[in-house]
Design an enzyme around this catalytic site. Sequence first.
Site, short mmCIF file in Angstrom:
data_model
loop_
_atom_site.label_atom_id
_atom_site.label_comp_id
_atom_site.label_asym_id
_atom_site.label_seq_id
_atom_site.Cartn_x
_atom_site.Cartn_y
_atom_site.Cartn_z
N ASP A 62 30.42 26.94 6.07
CA ASP A 62 28.98 27.13 5.85
C ASP A 62 28.72 27.90 4.55
OD1 ASP A 62 28.34 25.84 8.19
OD2 ASP A 62 28.16 27.68 9.37
N ASP A 96 22.41 31.45 12.92
CA ASP A 96 22.88 32.56 12.10
C ASP A 96 21.66 33.22 11.45
OD1 ASP A 96 22.13 30.96 9.95
OD2 ASP A 96 24.17 30.48 9.35
N ARG A 101 29.13 29.80 15.07
CA ARG A 101 27.70 30.00 15.29
C ARG A 101 27.31 29.63 16.72
NH1 ARG A 101 24.53 26.46 11.68
NH2 ARG A 101 26.46 25.36 11.17
N TYR A 158 39.02 33.27 12.28
CA TYR A 158 37.83 33.87 11.67
C TYR A 158 37.68 35.33 12.06
CZ TYR A 158 36.40 28.93 11.24
OH TYR A 158 36.34 27.59 10.95
#
Length: 300
Positions: A40, A81, A176, A67
């Site tokens: 993203d 987000d 997300r 992550y």
Amino acid sequence: MTSQGFLNLYKLAGWTSHDCVAKVRRILSQKRVGHGGTLDPAAVGVLPIAVGRATRLINYLSSDKAYRATIRFGVTTTTDDLDGEVIAEAPVPHLTLDDVTAILPSFEGQIDQIPPQYSAISVDGKRAYDLARAGQVVDIPIRTVTVYSIEVLAWRSLPYPELEVAIACSAGTYIRAIARDLGAQLQTGAALAHLIRTRSSGFVLEESITLDDLLSSWTAGKNLLIPPEQALQHLPPLVLDGETARRWQQGQKVAIAPATTHLHYRVHGEDHCFLGIGEWIDPSEADEPPRLRPRVVYDP
């Protein structure tokens, strides 16, 4: 300098994955450039880049992802987000870490997940984010993904509490969506506040380079491209002798008798030169003896 191989690129915030590919094309003067796994625009971290003939090998990179994510509770947005439009917002100072850790195990293992409306998922031939920007609400198919682990790194008790976690997962997992669904289960709402990809396709954050690093090194005559055989270390190697290698490179299936059987092999010649990707044909599933089929022939 050769411009064939992989880059372990560190993507900065505000750049799309496509932006990074276009920049690498210009720096290396190479038309054939692709990336392994969209990141993203707001996220940072590891973005694998394939250059030249290596673009044909992207699908054979390892599928591991990891992550570091910060999740903010008490807010819900259109994009799941903090870049999106706020749908609902209310302080939840009563929320505790114990409340969160009590349900985190339900997000580990094989889980069903609905990707965000603003995502690169293709719906009827169009990107979901394009449809969302046009004001359309679409039914995005549920996908099954695997979350190997979620480790709590930090908890910040605030009017809008924040949870920092390390997540290891399969390809296709939307962090997300984990943030959104975590907030939904806690009935507080939640959105992803920050995301760093620390590992992707075998590349790790600590060894990543920025576009500025690439530009200065390339200008100075230093080649930072990672050879395909190094990027494909997760695949078992298979060495073919001279005549067998020649026939395999011509597109023929060749007889093999490996010590252990796998679906794909990293194929080398007798001089250890990387030749490409081979696929093992299981004799129990085909009316022929065990053979190695060329999947990608990578001319040395």
